[in-house]
Write a protein that holds these residues in place. Structure first.
Motif, PDB file in Angstrom:
ATOM      1  N   GLU A 111       0.772  -1.315  -0.007  1.00 35.03           N
ATOM      2  CA  GLU A 111       0.215  -0.046   0.225  1.00 35.03           C
ATOM      3  C   GLU A 111       0.666   1.260   0.106  1.00 35.03           C
ATOM      4  O   GLU A 111       0.773   2.262  -0.872  1.00 35.03           O
ATOM      5  CB  GLU A 111      -1.055  -0.162   1.063  1.00 35.03           C
ATOM      6  N   ARG A 114       1.972   1.599  -3.520  1.00 29.96           N
ATOM      7  CA  ARG A 114       0.843   2.391  -4.419  1.00 29.96           C
ATOM      8  C   ARG A 114       0.713   3.957  -4.142  1.00 29.96           C
ATOM      9  O   ARG A 114       0.482   4.442  -4.920  1.00 29.96           O
ATOM     10  CB  ARG A 114      -0.375   1.381  -4.102  1.00 29.96           C
ATOM     11  N   PHE A 164      -2.538  -2.569  -7.060  1.00 28.80           N
ATOM     12  CA  PHE A 164      -2.223  -3.102  -5.655  1.00 28.80           C
ATOM     13  C   PHE A 164      -1.864  -4.697  -6.052  1.00 28.80           C
ATOM     14  O   PHE A 164      -0.830  -5.036  -5.479  1.00 28.80           O
ATOM     15  CB  PHE A 164      -3.434  -3.061  -4.849  1.00 28.80           C
TER      16      PHE A 164
END
Length: 190
Positions: A111, A114, A164
């Protein structure tokens, strides 16, 4: 009936009946936890293939007495497994266990990358490619562009999710190659 003793030291050779019973009840409790899980949750645990049909059969039975009997049979099958296997299953079930912590840390790294890719664009992509040379530059760049376009048009987050998945797969491959010693993603504040 008496327990056998070592002739030299006088120590008992095996566990007492009470210890055996506690161990059996512990395995039974573990079996109950496994039966309460969904197929998705079971798939994430290191359960031997030989136990899965017994777990599914126990889940299928709804009659109280029959379910209890099948659960006892499942526990008997589980006691045939070595202690390391049962400990691995317990660790996987433990929300604070090492496996759960590793998985959570991995997802946080994914995450974080990203967020960096979406916020910093090519600069973050260059850092990612330097840290992970096996990454597909074109694919990642396209996913970042598609995600930005989705957000601008207020569309469903298909590319966002695909980015993701791509990052998760990339980081998992690199962690497997390095033995789980992945570096943390740089902070977005830097």
């Amino acid at each position: 009936m008496t327990r056998a003793r070592d002739a030299d030291s006088g120590d008992f050779l095996g566990p007492s009946r009470s210890e055996q019973r506690r161990a059996a009840l512990d395995v039974l409790a573990l079996g109950e936890k496994l039966v309460a899980l969904s197929p998705t949750q079971l798939a994430k645990l290191p359960i031997p293939e030989t136990l899965l049909p017994h777990i599914r059969e126990t889940q299928r039975i709804t009659s109280h007495v029959a379910h209890k009997r099948q659960l006892a049979f499942l526990a008997k099958q589980m006691r045939r497994e070595d202690d390391a296997t049962l400990d691995a299953i317990r660790d996987g079930l433990d929300a604070g266990g090492a496996a759960a912590r590793r998985e959570a840390a991995h997802l946080h790294r994914v995450e974080s990358w990203r967020v960096r890719l979406l916020a910093d664009g090519d600069a973050a992509l260059a850092e990612l490619l330097a840290a992970h040379p096996g990454a597909d530059r074109q694919r990642l760049r396209q996913l970042v562009r598609n995600t930005a376009e989705e957000r601008a048009r207020n569309k469903p987050p298909h590319a966002f999710r695909e980015l993701f998945r791509e990052l998760r797969e990339l980081l998992a491959q690199d962690e497997a190659a390095t033995g789980g010693e992945a570096e943390a993603a740089p902070d977005a504040d830097d």
